[in-house]
Design a protein around this motif. Structure first.
Motif, PDB file in Angstrom:
ATOM      1  N   UNK A   1       0.831  -1.209   0.000  1.00  0.00           N
ATOM      2  CA  UNK A   1       0.000   0.000   0.000  1.00  0.00           C
ATOM      3  C   UNK A   1       0.865   1.258   0.000  1.00  0.00           C
ATOM      4  N   UNK A   2       1.978   1.222   0.803  1.00  0.00           N
ATOM      5  CA  UNK A   2       2.839   2.385   0.870  1.00  0.00           C
ATOM      6  C   UNK A   2       3.507   2.641  -0.479  1.00  0.00           C
ATOM      7  N   UNK A   3       3.810   1.563  -1.229  1.00  0.00           N
ATOM      8  CA  UNK A   3       4.436   1.725  -2.537  1.00  0.00           C
ATOM      9  C   UNK A   3       3.518   2.487  -3.484  1.00  0.00           C
ATOM     10  N   UNK A   4       2.235   2.094  -3.508  1.00  0.00           N
ATOM     11  CA  UNK A   4       1.287   2.776  -4.396  1.00  0.00           C
ATOM     12  C   UNK A   4       1.061   4.220  -3.954  1.00  0.00           C
ATOM     13  N   UNK A   5       1.113   4.433  -2.628  1.00  0.00           N
ATOM     14  CA  UNK A   5       0.966   5.800  -2.128  1.00  0.00           C
ATOM     15  C   UNK A   5       2.147   6.658  -2.598  1.00  0.00           C
ATOM     16  N   UNK A   6       3.334   6.081  -2.573  1.00  0.00           N
ATOM     17  CA  UNK A   6       4.501   6.797  -3.061  1.00  0.00           C
ATOM     18  C   UNK A   6       4.368   7.131  -4.543  1.00  0.00           C
ATOM     19  N   UNK A   7       3.811   6.175  -5.325  1.00  0.00           N
ATOM     20  CA  UNK A   7       3.602   6.442  -6.749  1.00  0.00           C
ATOM     21  C   UNK A   7       2.645   7.617  -6.942  1.00  0.00           C
ATOM     22  N   UNK A   8       1.577   7.664  -6.136  1.00  0.00           N
ATOM     23  CA  UNK A   8       0.633   8.773  -6.269  1.00  0.00           C
ATOM     24  C   UNK A   8       1.289  10.092  -5.899  1.00  0.00           C
ATOM     25  N   UNK A   9       2.093  10.083  -4.819  1.00  0.00           N
ATOM     26  CA  UNK A   9       2.780  11.304  -4.412  1.00  0.00           C
ATOM     27  C   UNK A   9       3.728  11.769  -5.517  1.00  0.00           C
ATOM     28  N   UNK A  10       4.451  10.806  -6.125  1.00  0.00           N
ATOM     29  CA  UNK A  10       5.364  11.153  -7.214  1.00  0.00           C
ATOM     30  C   UNK A  10       4.609  11.758  -8.393  1.00  0.00           C
ATOM     31  N   UNK A  11       3.424  11.187  -8.700  1.00  0.00           N
ATOM     32  CA  UNK A  11       2.625  11.720  -9.799  1.00  0.00           C
ATOM     33  C   UNK A  11       2.160  13.144  -9.490  1.00  0.00           C
ATOM     34  N   UNK A  12       1.716  13.378  -8.238  1.00  0.00           N
ATOM     35  CA  UNK A  12       1.243  14.716  -7.858  1.00  0.00           C
ATOM     36  C   UNK A  12       2.396  15.716  -7.912  1.00  0.00           C
ATOM     37  N   UNK A  13       3.580  15.300  -7.473  1.00  0.00           N
ATOM     38  CA  UNK A  13       4.755  16.174  -7.554  1.00  0.00           C
ATOM     39  C   UNK A  13       5.039  16.557  -9.003  1.00  0.00           C
ATOM     40  N   UNK A  14       4.954  15.556  -9.890  1.00  0.00           N
ATOM     41  CA  UNK A  14       5.182  15.830 -11.321  1.00  0.00           C
ATOM     42  C   UNK A  14       4.092  16.741 -11.880  1.00  0.00           C
ATOM     43  N   UNK A  15       2.840  16.415 -11.567  1.00  0.00           N
ATOM     44  CA  UNK A  15       1.719  17.150 -12.159  1.00  0.00           C
ATOM     45  C   UNK A  15       1.733  18.627 -11.772  1.00  0.00           C
ATOM     46  N   UNK A  16       2.065  18.923 -10.506  1.00  0.00           N
ATOM     47  CA  UNK A  16       2.002  20.304 -10.027  1.00  0.00           C
ATOM     48  C   UNK A  16       3.379  20.976  -9.975  1.00  0.00           C
ATOM     49  N   UNK A  17       4.391  20.297 -10.500  1.00  0.00           N
ATOM     50  CA  UNK A  17       5.714  20.910 -10.567  1.00  0.00           C
ATOM     51  C   UNK A  17       6.343  21.189  -9.224  1.00  0.00           C
ATOM     52  N   UNK A  18       6.073  20.317  -8.244  1.00  0.00           N
ATOM     53  CA  UNK A  18       6.635  20.543  -6.917  1.00  0.00           C
ATOM     54  C   UNK A  18       8.119  20.225  -6.847  1.00  0.00           C
ATOM     55  N   UNK A  19       8.676  19.620  -7.929  1.00  0.00           N
ATOM     56  CA  UNK A  19      10.120  19.389  -7.954  1.00  0.00           C
ATOM     57  C   UNK A  19      10.890  20.698  -7.886  1.00  0.00           C
ATOM     58  N   UNK A  20      10.197  21.811  -8.173  1.00  0.00           N
ATOM     59  CA  UNK A  20      10.823  23.128  -8.063  1.00  0.00           C
ATOM     60  C   UNK A  20      11.318  23.391  -6.645  1.00  0.00           C
TER      61      UNK A  20
END
Length: 504
Positions: A1-20
């Motif tokens: 479950x934590x792995x899939x949660x990490x995938x969602x967090x990574x997607x949200x970071x990508x989608x909203x440009x939080x890597x900035x």
């Protein structure tokens, strides 16, 4: 479950440009060019603060709540981000009424028809942790039934674990990481969240606050019906009132807004300094107004507590601020250990004066406590002040009080309203009044202890102290011998010197 949660967090970071936020750090700034070229098709024009707020909302209720907490920690982030996070609200759709009924019946062990004469399956309010239904007991009393959102605990545990990892990264990567203690902030958030998912904790908080304000002409706290309570369900007295954010409706009802604004300040300081126990989630959705001009408090999942030393420290600082005694403020910070001992009190005094002096003699409409706190945190960074996690809730509540006061009475003078209260409290704590109060408080303990004193004295005398005395005796003999030896050596040296002088 934590792995899939990490995938969602990574997607949200990508989608909203939080890597900035991550790639802006000097240690990894070189990667920003590579990432931007790899993701060249991504077009991001929305301001970073707005993107962060939208990302937290997309990640779900736990991250939304954490963003609300972070919005009060202006020492952790720039002003634009803190201002945007302050707009976060729980935007969680309700779960089905039939599911709520199942949760209630499982928790209380009886069919819903036996528990309540009436139960409305359509919720009247829904938040990230629970939702509220209106019901009626078999004796006719109207009640509010709060039901925990099913399956919320595993989500909380998973998200908190990830937040702990992120806090560790902040502590290691950023220069101010250790001073700001982000892992302690997450740990405190962990505690409050777990309190919120145990509705018996909320029931206990409500009962305590109700006892503290029983008969008050300023605040109403609903009664808890414990026979209809469990960890997943809490049943309280139904309260009718107008939400405090509906100013026009309050005016139509003839509510005295100026008195209400003054009451809000007095209630807050009463909870903090008289009781050391305060409602720490005072946003407009949790505060109603009764027809008789009293506040109605709701939702007691988050409360704050202060020790006697915390209260005295805060009172000294508040009064020093009100009296513009910035030297006392600076000295109190050094005495408490919040700043290094080698800090020059005059330098800290000058910095505090620069921040606080401009805000006096102004109506609340012209004062932004958020800006004052931001400046104070900038000062704290300069002087290496250690942020106290136990006061985060107090700071958050102060900001809520500011918002309420600004809505109700833009001309409310917070200082003049609070200063007499604090002076009375200090007079009660110091001098003969404080002494007499402490004697009355300790007298029952003395009464219980005095009858046992003869037995304790007898036990002490009956205990054979020979071994201890013998050990002490041997120690004294050894010290005496050592001292005699040293004196003998000194005497021999003096005799030698005198003999040499005489022979010469």
């Amino acid at each position: 479950m934590r792995f899939f949660r990490l995938l969602k967090i990574a997607y949200v970071i990508y989608r909203y440009g939080l890597d900035e936020f991550l790639l802006g750090h000097e240690r990894v700034r070189g990667l920003s060019v590579l990432v931007n070229r790899t993701l060249f098709w991504r077009k991001i024009s929305t301001p970073r603060a707005v993107r962060l707020r939208l990302a937290l909302e997309a990640l779900g209720p736990i991250f939304v709540k954490f963003g609300q907490v972070l919005s009060t920690r202006r020492d952790l982030m720039p002003p634009d981000i803190a201002d945007e996070l302050a707009f976060l609200q729980d935007r969680v759709p309700p779960f089905a009424g039939d599911v709520a009924v199942t949760v209630i019946e499982t928790a209380l062990g009886r069919p819903i028809g036996e528990l309540y004469a009436e139960f409305d399956r359509t919720p009247v309010a829904s938040a990230s942790i629970a939702q509220v239904h209106r019901a009626r007991l078999n004796d006719g009393r109207a009640v509010a039934v709060k039901v925990l959102r099913p399956g919320i605990l595993p989500v909380i545990e998973s998200d908190l674990a990830l937040m702990g990892v992120m806090a560790g990264l902040v502590e290691r990567l950023f220069r101010d990481g250790k001073r700001l203690r982000p892992r302690e902030v997450v740990a405190e958030f962990d505690k409050y969240l777990h309190d919120e998912v145990d509705l018996m904790v909320e029931a206990g908080n409500a009962s305590q606050l109700r006892r503290n304000f029983l008969g008050s002409d300023k605040l109403i706290v609903p009664e808890v019906f414990y026979d209809w309570c469990a960890r997943e369900v809490v049943t309280m007295e139904w309260m009718d009132g107008i939400p405090i954010g509906r100013i026009a409706q309050l005016q139509e009802a003839g509510i005295d807004l100026k008195k209400l604004g003054r009451y809000g300040v007095e209630i807050f300081f009463t909870q903090v300094f008289r009781d050391g126990f305060f409602h720490a989630d005072m946003h407009p959705g949790n505060i109603f107004v009764a027809p008789d001009n009293r506040y109605i408090a709701l939702d007691f999942g988050i409360v704050g507590t202060l020790s006697d030393s915390d209260k005295q420290y805060l009172a000294i600082n508040f009064l020093a601020f009100f009296n513009r005694d910035y030297h006392r403020v600076a000295a109190a910070h050094i005495e408490s250990g919040w700043v290094p001992r080698d800090t020059r009190v005059e330098e800290l005094e000058a910095a505090v004066r620069t921040v606080c002096e401009p805000i006096f003699n102004k109506p609340i409409s012209q004062i932004s406590f958020g800006q004052v706190l931001m400046r104070l945190f900038e000062t704290s960074r300069r002087f290496n002040v250690e942020i106290q996690p136990q006061l985060v809730l107090l700071q958050k509540t102060l900001l809520n009080i500011e918002g309420l006061g600004r809505q109700l009475d833009p001309d409310l003078d917070l200082w003049q309203t609070a200063k007499p209260f604090l002076e009375r409290w200090m007079n009660e704590q110091i001098g003969w009044r404080g002494l007499w109060r402490n004697i009355k408080h300790e007298a029952p303990l003395w009464t219980a202890m005095l009858p046992t004193l003869p037995r304790k004295i007898n036990d002490l005398l009956a205990h054979d102290p020979a071994g201890l005395l013998q050990q002490g005796y041997h120690g004294l003999v050894w010290e005496q011998r050592k001292r005699n030896y040293i004196l003998g050596v000194i005497a021999a040296l003096l005799a030698g010197i005198l003999t040499a002088v005489v022979l010469r």
